[in-house]
Every structure is written in C-alpha cells, then in structure tokens.
Scaffold this motif. Structure first.
Motif, mmCIF file in Angstrom:
data_model
loop_
_atom_site.group_PDB
_atom_site.id
_atom_site.type_symbol
_atom_site.label_atom_id
_atom_site.label_comp_id
_atom_site.label_asym_id
_atom_site.label_seq_id
_atom_site.Cartn_x
_atom_site.Cartn_y
_atom_site.Cartn_z
ATOM 1 N N SER A 161 9.480 -103.021 -47.076
ATOM 2 C CA SER A 161 8.574 -103.919 -47.790
ATOM 3 C C SER A 161 8.523 -103.583 -49.277
ATOM 4 C CB SER A 161 7.169 -103.843 -47.184
ATOM 5 O OG SER A 161 6.275 -104.682 -47.890
ATOM 6 N N GLU A 212 10.788 -102.065 -51.012
ATOM 7 C CA GLU A 212 12.075 -102.393 -51.624
ATOM 8 C C GLU A 212 12.116 -103.857 -52.052
ATOM 9 O OE1 GLU A 212 16.874 -101.887 -50.754
ATOM 10 O OE2 GLU A 212 15.413 -101.469 -49.170
ATOM 11 N N GLN A 213 11.552 -104.739 -51.247
ATOM 12 C CA GLN A 213 11.488 -106.152 -51.614
ATOM 13 C C GLN A 213 10.599 -106.360 -52.838
ATOM 14 O OE1 GLN A 213 10.254 -108.451 -48.220
ATOM 15 N NE2 GLN A 213 12.080 -107.947 -47.024
ATOM 16 N N ASP A 214 9.459 -105.649 -52.870
ATOM 17 C CA ASP A 214 8.558 -105.748 -54.022
ATOM 18 C C ASP A 214 9.256 -105.296 -55.292
ATOM 19 O OD1 ASP A 214 6.554 -106.566 -52.309
ATOM 20 O OD2 ASP A 214 5.636 -104.574 -52.159
ATOM 21 N N THR A 266 11.576 -107.770 -56.790
ATOM 22 C CA THR A 266 10.839 -108.785 -57.553
ATOM 23 C C THR A 266 10.463 -108.252 -58.931
ATOM 24 O OG1 THR A 266 9.918 -109.762 -55.531
ATOM 25 C CG2 THR A 266 8.757 -110.221 -57.594
#
Length: 220
Positions: A67, A69-71, A74
């Motif tokens: 999670s 890593e996705q943030d 962005t």
C-alpha cells in the motif's frame, strides 16, 4: 487555510478514488520505527537514507509495504510533474506547522504509515528532501527483490555494444546468483575519458580525470 498546492494534490487524490483515512501522525510512525530491529536489505547512509530506512522498517512491522509503495508512486509523480507541488514542498517560507496541516490534507486516503512519514518530514522541515528519500526507498525495495542498482558515468554517450559489455562485466563480477541488474548511464564530460562505476555501495573510479589527479598528487 490550505495552500493551492495542497488543494491541487488533494483533488488529485480524490480523482484517483482513494478512500479517506485518519492521520496516524508522527508519534505513531516513530513508534513503529523504535521496536525490534528489522534487517535492512542494503546498508545506506546519509540524510535521505535515514528517513528511507525508518519508512522501510515501519512498513515491514505494520505489513503495509504494498500500500505504501503505491502511495509513494503517487508522491513521486507529484514531485516530478506537478510544478505547484514541487514549489510548495521546497518553499522555505511556509512554516513547518502549516506544512504539517497541509500534508494531512494532501495525504487523505493514503496509508497511515505513509501519512505518518509525511508528518515526520514536515515537522522536521525536510519535505524538500522528499524526492531524494523516495529514490533511496526505491533502492531498498530493489535490494529486497534482488535488484542491484548500478550507475555508469562516461565522458560521452556509450554505444549499445559498450553497454552490453559493461552489463556483462558487472553481472559476472559483482552480482550473486538470483540477482538482476538495473543499470543507469550518465554522461559527464568532466571525467575526460574512462568510466566511473557505482555498484550498490561500491565505487570504481576508472576515469582519466582520476588518473590525472593521481599523477598531479604524486608530482606535488
């Protein structure tokens, strides 16, 4: 009042359809980094490494790495393509307190670990280091996955044949079984000729400039 940069970024988060979550805060993030030590996949040093290491440890303990890593992807996009956001995080006039509040708004919908990390950066006046910390964190992720980072600096553009030879030499001489190479190439006319090679924490200076400096020192 929320700055224009914060409004833009927060709007972008909503467009991406991310659910809103509450802010854990700096104390929660720091507490996660203070528990039983987590072994890092590679030893990195310096200011950006200090924050990247703490974030990696917090992710491992909270099991939030995917999670987060996705943030971070962005945030990386914002820090490289959003001029307003870049100007905001690098603005020394905006107080730390205001940046803490703004980052709370900007990070709505992100993982609590990510939000605590951003709070720590804002409280310590280190948001201007965000891009470097993100790059350093990526090195940790790559190391965990068996990807070895290497950078070759040459005085001029290298041919595809030269690149293949360098990749082969690094892979056979410095990589362990199961590891893969992520090679980056930079051009710096200042090294005159030859190469400078950074492989993980190893540095090989095979440049003409280095040899010339060595001769100059010997003469002196």
């Amino acid at each position: 009042m929320l700055s224009s940069a914060a409004k833009i970024a927060a709007r972008g988060a909503r467009v991406n359809g991310v659910a809103q979550m509450r802010l854990t805060g700096a104390r929660g993030f720091a507490a996660a980094a203070d528990k039983k030590p987590v072994e890092l996949p590679v030893q990195l040093y310096g200011l950006s490494a200090r924050y990247a290491n703490a974030l990696f440890v917090a992710c491992q303990r909270a099991q939030t790495l995917p999670s987060v890593e996705q943030d971070l992807a962005t945030l990386k996009e914002w820090s490289t393509s959003n001029e307003t956001f870049k100007s905001y995080i690098n603005n020394p006039v905006i107080s730390r307190q205001d940046k803490v509040k703004d980052m709370s708004k900007i990070s709505e919908g992100m993982n609590d670990t990510t939000r605590g990390f951003l709070t720590v950066l804002a409280e310590n006046g280190r948001l201007n280091e965000l891009d470097k910390v993100l790059d350093t964190f990526q090195i940790l992720l790559n190391a965990q996955r068996g990807v070895v980072e290497a950078t070759v600096t040459a005085a001029e553009d290298l041919t595809s044949k030269q690149l293949k030879s360098i990749e082969k030499a690094i892979t056979s001489g410095y990589l362990d079984k199961g590891q893969s190479l992520n090679l980056k190439v930079k051009v710096d006319e200042g090294i005159v000729g030859g190469l400078q090679v950074q492989i993980g924490d190893r540095f090989l200076d095979l440049s003409v400039a280095s040899q010339m400096n060595g001769i100059a020192k010997a003469i002196a």
